[in-house]
Design a protein around this motif. Structure first.
Motif, PDB file in Angstrom:
ATOM      1  N   LEU A 241      -5.726 -13.363 -25.174  1.00  0.00           N
ATOM      2  CA  LEU A 241      -6.258 -12.887 -23.902  1.00  0.00           C
ATOM      3  C   LEU A 241      -6.740 -14.050 -23.045  1.00  0.00           C
ATOM      4  O   LEU A 241      -6.660 -14.023 -21.822  1.00  0.00           O
ATOM      5  CB  LEU A 241      -7.400 -11.910 -24.148  1.00  0.00           C
TER       6      LEU A 241
ATOM      7  N   LEU B  45       4.713   1.330 -18.630  1.00  0.00           N
ATOM      8  CA  LEU B  45       4.363   0.306 -19.617  1.00  0.00           C
ATOM      9  C   LEU B  45       3.983  -0.993 -18.931  1.00  0.00           C
ATOM     10  O   LEU B  45       2.979  -1.636 -19.255  1.00  0.00           O
ATOM     11  CB  LEU B  45       5.582   0.067 -20.516  1.00  0.00           C
ATOM     12  N   LEU B  46       4.799  -1.384 -17.958  1.00  0.00           N
ATOM     13  CA  LEU B  46       4.522  -2.621 -17.244  1.00  0.00           C
ATOM     14  C   LEU B  46       3.188  -2.533 -16.524  1.00  0.00           C
ATOM     15  O   LEU B  46       2.409  -3.485 -16.491  1.00  0.00           O
ATOM     16  CB  LEU B  46       5.640  -2.921 -16.247  1.00  0.00           C
TER      17      LEU B  46
ATOM     18  N   ILE C  80      -9.935  -6.022 -19.660  1.00  0.00           N
ATOM     19  CA  ILE C  80     -10.520  -7.195 -20.301  1.00  0.00           C
ATOM     20  C   ILE C  80     -11.801  -7.594 -19.588  1.00  0.00           C
ATOM     21  O   ILE C  80     -12.829  -7.884 -20.214  1.00  0.00           O
ATOM     22  CB  ILE C  80      -9.517  -8.365 -20.297  1.00  0.00           C
TER      23      ILE C  80
ATOM     24  N   ALA D  36       0.344  -2.993 -18.822  1.00  0.00           N
ATOM     25  CA  ALA D  36       0.178  -4.401 -19.180  1.00  0.00           C
ATOM     26  C   ALA D  36      -0.603  -5.130 -18.099  1.00  0.00           C
ATOM     27  O   ALA D  36      -1.525  -5.900 -18.378  1.00  0.00           O
ATOM     28  CB  ALA D  36       1.547  -5.060 -19.376  1.00  0.00           C
ATOM     29  N   ALA D  37      -0.237  -4.862 -16.846  1.00  0.00           N
ATOM     30  CA  ALA D  37      -0.942  -5.536 -15.760  1.00  0.00           C
ATOM     31  C   ALA D  37      -2.384  -5.042 -15.655  1.00  0.00           C
ATOM     32  O   ALA D  37      -3.307  -5.816 -15.410  1.00  0.00           O
ATOM     33  CB  ALA D  37      -0.206  -5.302 -14.436  1.00  0.00           C
TER      34      ALA D  37
ATOM     35  N   LEU E 255       2.577  -9.324 -23.257  1.00  0.00           N
ATOM     36  CA  LEU E 255       1.659  -8.748 -22.276  1.00  0.00           C
ATOM     37  C   LEU E 255       1.769  -9.488 -20.947  1.00  0.00           C
ATOM     38  O   LEU E 255       1.829  -8.889 -19.874  1.00  0.00           O
ATOM     39  CB  LEU E 255       0.220  -8.867 -22.814  1.00  0.00           C
TER      40      LEU E 255
ATOM     41  N   SER F  36      -4.232  -4.120 -17.950  1.00  0.00           N
ATOM     42  CA  SER F  36      -5.075  -4.533 -19.068  1.00  0.00           C
ATOM     43  C   SER F  36      -6.035  -5.626 -18.654  1.00  0.00           C
ATOM     44  O   SER F  36      -7.119  -5.775 -19.223  1.00  0.00           O
ATOM     45  CB  SER F  36      -4.208  -5.023 -20.236  1.00  0.00           C
TER      46      SER F  36
ATOM     47  N   LEU G 262      -3.753 -15.527 -21.414  1.00  0.00           N
ATOM     48  CA  LEU G 262      -2.922 -14.548 -20.707  1.00  0.00           C
ATOM     49  C   LEU G 262      -2.698 -14.900 -19.241  1.00  0.00           C
ATOM     50  O   LEU G 262      -1.556 -14.854 -18.762  1.00  0.00           O
ATOM     51  CB  LEU G 262      -3.558 -13.156 -20.832  1.00  0.00           C
TER      52      LEU G 262
ATOM     53  N   MET H  61       5.216  -8.913 -19.168  1.00  0.00           N
ATOM     54  CA  MET H  61       5.293  -7.561 -18.602  1.00  0.00           C
ATOM     55  C   MET H  61       4.403  -7.444 -17.369  1.00  0.00           C
ATOM     56  O   MET H  61       4.815  -6.881 -16.340  1.00  0.00           O
ATOM     57  CB  MET H  61       4.876  -6.523 -19.646  1.00  0.00           C
ATOM     58  N   ALA H  62       3.199  -8.001 -17.456  1.00  0.00           N
ATOM     59  CA  ALA H  62       2.311  -7.925 -16.303  1.00  0.00           C
ATOM     60  C   ALA H  62       2.917  -8.679 -15.127  1.00  0.00           C
ATOM     61  O   ALA H  62       2.879  -8.211 -13.979  1.00  0.00           O
ATOM     62  CB  ALA H  62       0.939  -8.499 -16.651  1.00  0.00           C
TER      63      ALA H  62
END
Lengths: 288, 423, 319
Positions: free
Chosen positions: B153, C36-37, C47, C40-41, B90, C43, B156, B93-94
């Motif tokens: 998380l 997808l990337l 949160i 991910a960002a 995660l 997310s 992260l 990728m972010a």
């Protein structure tokens, strides 16, 4: 002396008069009066970085299998113009193209919205000012292009790599260390490696963006020799700050000033007998 | 050029301030570092007697010399696996998105503000979020999965920042070269950006993991247990037998004191292996266990009354007498099962369902667990007077060793990085 | 990759023998990957939403049963009592006192060490000390808690006894002091970074006028780096407010409204740990109080962060 638009129009008219009404081509190719066939035509090109217009209504021909030099003072737009050919500006968010760059013989507009930049870059390569090989082996550097095109067999890749390294006159220096990191090469060697890399996709045209400004004189002259050798198989456009280089190497020269094309013509004519006083001043070093 | 006496005196005074400050600064730094040394020394002094191979291979117990960190150590490793599986993909990728793909608009600005924000959230708040969202709302229970997700998380932002920094270090010239060769953005990312950024990303991941190892507060909050005397089920090991829901367990007065059977007198003719009958109370056959309720050795007998008394300690389970005087064992929460690890005879005697078979490859993920910091916390609270101080210290030695090892390898990697690609 | 000429990059050739320039396939793979990337960002936003949602929803459920007024003004925190008392003041006082003790240690020590590292220490020294300090902050907080309870408290008790005072086994002083030492690396590291990024030209200007290093550091470098130093302080405060294990282990589990650090007290964080590790059933008010407590903590942290942000803006020097 300030260039006025009427002056430019007059020059352009004269230039296009010399270029436009050529002999009827035999094989359907465009020709210039000098008998050279054209590889590309820049037609009323405009380019904007955000709100700033970097290229103003530029039109010029690119002769096939010849070297066309773009010269001019800093900020005149020559690198910008060069980068339009292979759509490098697409990497910047705020850009806008206007006009056409027609690639011959198919007639596609390189900067058209329906044209794929990736495909353009497969056919038009670029060599940059500071040598920028990948931090990988010499082999992998050159093999990158063929791999992208789908070639994966070891023997085919090897053949391509050898072909390119030979064409870039660096095969003998590299053949025993193909797996060594490219960063171990000297500056001049790295630049020739980058040229080899650019040959890997069998391009029709190679763009050189001040290729020798970071190199010493000996390396510079080797690169210039290389360019002269290569022109028989590819069309070359080179941006240079070094006027002697332009004079040594190129067949045609375009002098740019503040985003506009001030003068264009065969190199001999531009350097010996420029029609525009501005050109003459620049060439003799009075500014820029 | 000479100074006047006044100027000379002032100069001496000012220079003295300089020297005092140097001494002060160095002394305070030395003080902090000496605290570090003293802490570790205290751990070693207090825990060396307990630390050792037996410490790592024994389960917790109410007897300090026998209490070990086996379940905690295994639990830590398993939780780390899930944490890494969450945070690393995660985060990378972010990070790639933010550096290579994102345009500068309000959407990306919000994402960036968010990531900076999350880095500052106290770890206990992460625990609360996991409790409300994961444990109860999504029902992942008090399991390794929940723990791994929470910690993943939590760390992260560390992975994202490390990825971004590593990618930013790559000069634009390399990207231009790749695109000029005709590569797409994905190909540039795949063949150039990711490989060149990897060492820096790896270092960041190790730092993130070492942070996660020591996090206690979120895991206590989600209800990780402090007394876990078993290991999460390894794949392909035997599944225990399911005895049925507790609510079905009702015993009349005379049944209450009748033994179920003991290890030495098997019921229904079926021998009980290993000489032990252990009971767990769990939400289901593979779910996290509340506690090993009672373990019957070969010489003991087990009656429903004894079982009920032992079960009474388990949170969420009540034993009471109903209006008819029957002993009822109930759970006020979801269905809870009494599970025996070995006695099939018992199942027949109680007339309930079966389980059995082999554990699946991921059953451990939903299992209950404990981790080393929690075990240490548990022992520290029982240190004085209850004799668990050496155990706490030994757990501390284990924890510090793991943390320092990871940090040291991250530092080593970072230094090796500086010597490899020089842009 | 497929064989020559058939990859996504070169879809066949056209009449001049080269690849056509018009867009061929739209390269779905690229778009899918980019989405997808982006997810991910994004997310990270989800949160944050999750954290806020949980805290608010559960707190609202809590305040259906408990009175907000009592929560804010009551002095007793006793969820186990019958009827339970939910005055958050004692937890807040516990949190604030331990934080204050910690900052009393961390801010002076951290700042002086930062100035020393940035202005005085030789590069070799700096390169050893800075990572060593970071190692200090990497130690898990349970270990600090152990140290506070089983080493610092007895030591302090011995010290207090020398002067005729007594110190309870659980007290906010030990916890606060140890917490302070734990936070020193954060403050020192960030402040040092801020000071090092002050241009040398500013220092040279002061030194050229005959100032000593100390005067330059105090009167030129420190003010110039104030924005970054304030950020470091704010980080330290946040860290102290949110710290759980050290206070849970060493400061005690009895909620008491007191400002005397030698007494035992419970912080917001220690309370949350106590309840969630315990026996209260999920739907009960006592259990839900941990979310209300957590929300209070978040608001306090947020207040300091915002205050710090505004302060930084006021002191931001451009050079």
């Amino acid at each position: 002396m300030k260039i006025t638009t009427p002056m430019i129009d007059a020059f352009k008219a004269e230039a296009s008069g010399r270029l436009g009404s050529g002999r009827v081509p035999e094989s359907g190719q465009e020709v210039s009066p000098g008998g050279d066939s054209l590889k590309a035509r820049v037609e009323s090109l405009n380019f904007f970085y955000g709100k700033f217009q970097a290229i103003k209504n530029v039109s010029l021909p690119i002769a096939e299998n010849k070297i066309t030099a773009l010269i001019g003072p800093s900020g005149c737009g020559k690198s910008t113009l060069l980068r339009c050919f292979n759509r490098m500006h697409d990497l910047i968010p705020d850009h806008k193209y206007g006009g056409r760059i027609t690639l011959l013989p198919d007639g596609d507009n390189l900067i058209g919205p329906d044209v794929d930049p990736i495909a353009v870059r497969m056919r038009i390569s670029m060599v940059f000012q500071k040598p920028n090989p990948f931090p990988k082996s010499i082999f992998e550097n050159v093999a990158f292009g063929p791999r992208l095109r789908g070639i994966s067999r070891k023997d085919e890749l090897m053949a391509e790599v050898e072909r390119c390294l030979r064409a870039a006159a660096i095969w003998d220096e590299c053949k025993d260390r193909l797996t060594k990191n490219a960063y171990n090469l000297s500056g001049g060697q790295q630049q020739r490696l980058c040229i080899a890399r650019s040959l890997a996709s069998r391009p029709e045209m190679i763009l050189f963006d001040e290729p020798t400004s970071a190199l010493d004189p000996i390396a510079t002259s080797r690169i210039e020799e290389l360019m002269l050798e290569l022109k028989s198989s590819v069309t070359i456009a080179v941006v240079t700050h070094n006027m002697q280089q332009a004079a040594r190497v190129s067949d045609f020269t375009a002098f740019m000033y503040l985003g506009e094309l001030a003068e264009f013509g065969p190199t001999q004519k531009i350097f010996m007998n420029p029609a525009n006083k501005l050109t003459a001043d620049y060439i003799s070093g009075r500014f820029g | 050029m000479d100074l006047t006496p006044i100027q000379k005196r002032l100069l001496i005074r000012r220079k003295r301030a300089d020297r005092v400050f140097v001494v002060l600064g160095a002394a305070l730094a030395a003080f902090c570092l000496s605290v570090l040394v003293i802490m570790i020394a205290a751990l070693i002094r207090d825990g060396a007697s307990r630390f050792g191979w037996s410490f790592l291979t024994q389960f917790p117990s109410s007897d300090p010399p026998l209490a070990g960190a086996k379940s905690a150590f295994v639990g830590t490793i398993l939780v780390m696996v899930v944490t890494a599986a969450t945070a690393i993909p995660l985060g990378i990728m972010a990070g790639i998105f933010l550096e290579e793909y994102a345009r500068k608009n309000w959407f990306t600005a919000i994402i960036e503000i968010n990531i900076a924000n999350l880095a500052g959230v106290p770890s206990i708040i992460w625990g609360l979020m996991a409790l409300g969202l994961l444990v109860y709302h999504f029902g992942t229970g008090r399991s390794i999965l929940t723990a791994g997700l929470t910690l993943g998380l939590l760390v992260l932002p560390i992975v994202i920042v490390a990825t971004r920094e590593a990618i930013r270090a790559i000069p634009q010239a390399i990207r231009e070269a790749s695109y000029a060769c005709g590569a797409t953005r994905l190909q540039t990312v795949r063949y150039h950006i990711v490989p060149y950024a990897m060492p820096g990303v790896l270092t960041g991941c190790i730092i993130a993991m070492s942070r996660a190892i020591g996090e206690t507060a979120p895991l206590v909050t989600i209800g990780a247990l402090t007394y876990v005397a078993y290991l999460p089920p390894a794949p392909l090991t035997d599944r225990p037998w399911l005895l049925g829901t507790l609510s079905e367990l009702t015993f009349s007065e005379e049944d209450r004191t009748k033994p179920f059977g003991s290890a030495s007198s098997p019921i229904g003719g079926l021998p009980t292996p290993a000489g032990q009958i252990e009971f767990d109370v769990r939400p289901d056959a593979t779910g996290p266990s509340a506690r090993t309720v009672v373990s019957v050795a070969a010489s003991e007998t087990l009656t429903p009354a004894a079982l009920a008394q032992a079960i009474d300690d388990v949170p969420g389970v009540l034993t009471r007498f109903d209006d008819d005087g029957h002993l009822r064992i109930e759970s006020e929460l979801e269905e809870w099962f009494l599970i025996s690890k070995d006695s099939t005879g018992l199942i027949d005697a109680m007339g309930m369902q079966r389980g059995g078979g082999k554990h699946g490859p991921l059953d451990w993920v939903t299992s209950g667990f404990t981790v080393v910091p929690i075990q240490m916390y548990d022992w520290v609270s029982r240190a004085e007077g209850l004799g668990f101080k050496p155990n706490a210290a030994a757990a501390g030695i284990l924890l510090v060793t793991m943390t320092l090892a990871m940090n040291a390898s991250a530092i080593y990697l970072r230094n090796r990085l500086r010597r490899s690609i020089r842009w | 990759m497929s064989n020559a000429g058939r990859s996504a990059n070169s879809p066949g050739t056209n009449r001049s023998g080269h690849t056509p320039l018009k867009r061929g396939r739209l390269r779905w793979g690229e778009k899918v990957f980019e989405t997808l990337l982006m997810l991910a960002a994004a997310s990270s936003v989800l949160i944050t939403v999750g954290i806020v949602a949980v805290l608010i929803v559960e707190s609202m459920a809590f305040f259906e049963d408990a009175s907000l007024r009592e929560f804010l003004t009551g002095a007793t925190w006793a969820p186990g009592f019958d009827p339970p008392a939910f005055g958050i003041r004692s937890l807040v006082s516990g949190t604030l006192v331990t934080t204050t003790v910690a900052l009393f240690v961390a801010i002076p020590v951290g700042t002086i060490v930062a100035v020393w590292l940035s202005e005085y220490a030789k590069p070799k020294v700096r390169e050893t000390v800075k990572p060593a300090l970071e190692l200090l902050s990497a130690i898990p907080t349970v270990v600090f808690g152990y140290f506070a309870l089983l080493f610092v408290t007895p030591a302090l008790q011995w010290l207090f006894a020398r002067f005729g005072f007594s110190l309870p086994g659980f007290n906010m002083l030990s916890a606060g002091l140890v917490m302070g030492v734990m936070i020193v690396p954060y403050i020192a590291s960030l402040s040092e970074d801020a000071m090092r990024s002050v241009p040398t030209a500013l220092r040279e200007g002061a030194l050229a006028m005959g100032a000593t290093k100390f005067q330059t550091a105090m009167k030129v470098v420190f003010p110039a780096a104030l924005s970054g130093i304030t950020a470091a302080y704010i980080l330290g405060i946040s860290r102290a407010l949110g710290e759980t294990m050290i206070v849970a282990i060493a400061a005690g589990q009895e909620a008491k409204f007191t400002f005397d650090p030698t007494e035992q007290a419970q912080t917001i964080t220690a309370f949350i740990v106590q309840i969630s590790g315990g026996d209260l059933p999920h739907e009960s008010t006592g259990y839900r109080s941990i979310f209300a407590a957590g929300l209070t903590l978040m608001i306090m942290t947020l207040a300091f962060n915002v205050g710090g942000f505004l302060l930084r803006r006021r002191y931001k020097e451009t050079y």
